[in-house]
Write a protein that holds these residues in place. Structure first.
Motif, PDB file in Angstrom:
ATOM      1  N   GLN A  41     -43.793 -33.189 -80.443  1.00  0.00           N
ATOM      2  CA  GLN A  41     -43.622 -34.200 -81.491  1.00  0.00           C
ATOM      3  C   GLN A  41     -42.405 -35.085 -81.208  1.00  0.00           C
ATOM      4  O   GLN A  41     -42.460 -36.297 -81.400  1.00  0.00           O
ATOM      5  CB  GLN A  41     -43.487 -33.521 -82.857  1.00  0.00           C
ATOM      6  CG  GLN A  41     -43.373 -34.469 -84.023  1.00  0.00           C
ATOM      7  CD  GLN A  41     -44.634 -35.292 -84.264  1.00  0.00           C
ATOM      8  OE1 GLN A  41     -45.717 -34.994 -83.744  1.00  0.00           O
ATOM      9  NE2 GLN A  41     -44.519 -36.336 -85.031  1.00  0.00           N
ATOM     10  N   ALA A  42     -41.318 -34.496 -80.740  1.00  0.00           N
ATOM     11  CA  ALA A  42     -40.111 -35.268 -80.436  1.00  0.00           C
ATOM     12  C   ALA A  42     -40.380 -36.295 -79.341  1.00  0.00           C
ATOM     13  O   ALA A  42     -39.956 -37.458 -79.445  1.00  0.00           O
ATOM     14  CB  ALA A  42     -38.972 -34.337 -80.025  1.00  0.00           C
ATOM     15  N   ARG A  47     -41.346 -41.913 -77.671  1.00  0.00           N
ATOM     16  CA  ARG A  47     -42.210 -42.924 -77.024  1.00  0.00           C
ATOM     17  C   ARG A  47     -42.574 -44.040 -77.996  1.00  0.00           C
ATOM     18  O   ARG A  47     -42.510 -45.224 -77.656  1.00  0.00           O
ATOM     19  CB  ARG A  47     -43.481 -42.270 -76.490  1.00  0.00           C
ATOM     20  CG  ARG A  47     -43.321 -41.530 -75.197  1.00  0.00           C
ATOM     21  CD  ARG A  47     -44.665 -41.136 -74.589  1.00  0.00           C
ATOM     22  NE  ARG A  47     -45.501 -40.372 -75.495  1.00  0.00           N
ATOM     23  CZ  ARG A  47     -45.503 -39.050 -75.574  1.00  0.00           C
ATOM     24  NH1 ARG A  47     -44.715 -38.335 -74.812  1.00  0.00           N
ATOM     25  NH2 ARG A  47     -46.300 -38.431 -76.413  1.00  0.00           N
ATOM     26  N   GLU A  48     -42.976 -43.652 -79.212  1.00  0.00           N
ATOM     27  CA  GLU A  48     -43.368 -44.652 -80.211  1.00  0.00           C
ATOM     28  C   GLU A  48     -42.182 -45.533 -80.610  1.00  0.00           C
ATOM     29  O   GLU A  48     -42.339 -46.745 -80.762  1.00  0.00           O
ATOM     30  CB  GLU A  48     -43.961 -43.966 -81.443  1.00  0.00           C
ATOM     31  CG  GLU A  48     -45.319 -43.356 -81.188  1.00  0.00           C
ATOM     32  CD  GLU A  48     -45.837 -42.551 -82.365  1.00  0.00           C
ATOM     33  OE1 GLU A  48     -45.089 -42.342 -83.358  1.00  0.00           O
ATOM     34  OE2 GLU A  48     -46.998 -42.101 -82.291  1.00  0.00           O
ATOM     35  N   ALA A  57     -33.889 -44.205 -79.006  1.00  0.00           N
ATOM     36  CA  ALA A  57     -34.615 -42.973 -79.331  1.00  0.00           C
ATOM     37  C   ALA A  57     -34.523 -41.927 -78.221  1.00  0.00           C
ATOM     38  O   ALA A  57     -34.241 -40.758 -78.500  1.00  0.00           O
ATOM     39  CB  ALA A  57     -36.074 -43.284 -79.644  1.00  0.00           C
ATOM     40  N   TRP A  58     -34.778 -42.296 -76.981  1.00  0.00           N
ATOM     41  CA  TRP A  58     -34.708 -41.323 -75.895  1.00  0.00           C
ATOM     42  C   TRP A  58     -33.280 -40.842 -75.690  1.00  0.00           C
ATOM     43  O   TRP A  58     -33.036 -39.670 -75.411  1.00  0.00           O
ATOM     44  CB  TRP A  58     -35.264 -41.884 -74.592  1.00  0.00           C
ATOM     45  CG  TRP A  58     -36.758 -41.795 -74.513  1.00  0.00           C
ATOM     46  CD1 TRP A  58     -37.639 -42.836 -74.559  1.00  0.00           C
ATOM     47  CD2 TRP A  58     -37.562 -40.621 -74.391  1.00  0.00           C
ATOM     48  NE1 TRP A  58     -38.926 -42.377 -74.473  1.00  0.00           N
ATOM     49  CE2 TRP A  58     -38.906 -41.019 -74.366  1.00  0.00           C
ATOM     50  CE3 TRP A  58     -37.262 -39.267 -74.306  1.00  0.00           C
ATOM     51  CZ2 TRP A  58     -39.961 -40.110 -74.249  1.00  0.00           C
ATOM     52  CZ3 TRP A  58     -38.316 -38.360 -74.194  1.00  0.00           C
ATOM     53  CH2 TRP A  58     -39.645 -38.782 -74.163  1.00  0.00           C
ATOM     54  N   ALA A  59     -32.313 -41.745 -75.823  1.00  0.00           N
ATOM     55  CA  ALA A  59     -30.912 -41.351 -75.663  1.00  0.00           C
ATOM     56  C   ALA A  59     -30.509 -40.330 -76.729  1.00  0.00           C
ATOM     57  O   ALA A  59     -29.797 -39.362 -76.437  1.00  0.00           O
ATOM     58  CB  ALA A  59     -30.010 -42.576 -75.718  1.00  0.00           C
TER      59      ALA A  59
END
Length: 74
Positions: A41-42, A47-48, A57-59
């Protein structure tokens, strides 16, 4: 009066239903199964978010994982 779901509503409904089914399937695997479910889910959320312009978000996920590894790593 019930109206048919829109395409977006149907997609959201199916995603929720699928997530609930997966959670029920992994529940018997205990915390490991739930952790794997949350990891999936994370990544999906990251990605979204990036696709919608949230470059952080990825950071943020990487920082959380780094903190976890620092805490529990050897």
């Amino acid at each position: 009066m019930n109206r048919p779901m829109t395409k977006d509503e149907r997609r959201a409904y199916n995603q929720r239903r699928h997530a609930e089914e997966r959670q029920a399937l992994v529940a018997d695997r205990g915390p490991q199964g739930l952790a794997e479910l949350w990891w999936d889910q994370a990544r999906k959320i990251a990605r979204e978010r990036v696709a919608n312009g949230d470059e952080q978000a990825w950071a943020d996920l990487a920082l959380w994982l780094s903190n976890y590894c620092d805490r529990y790593g050897a």
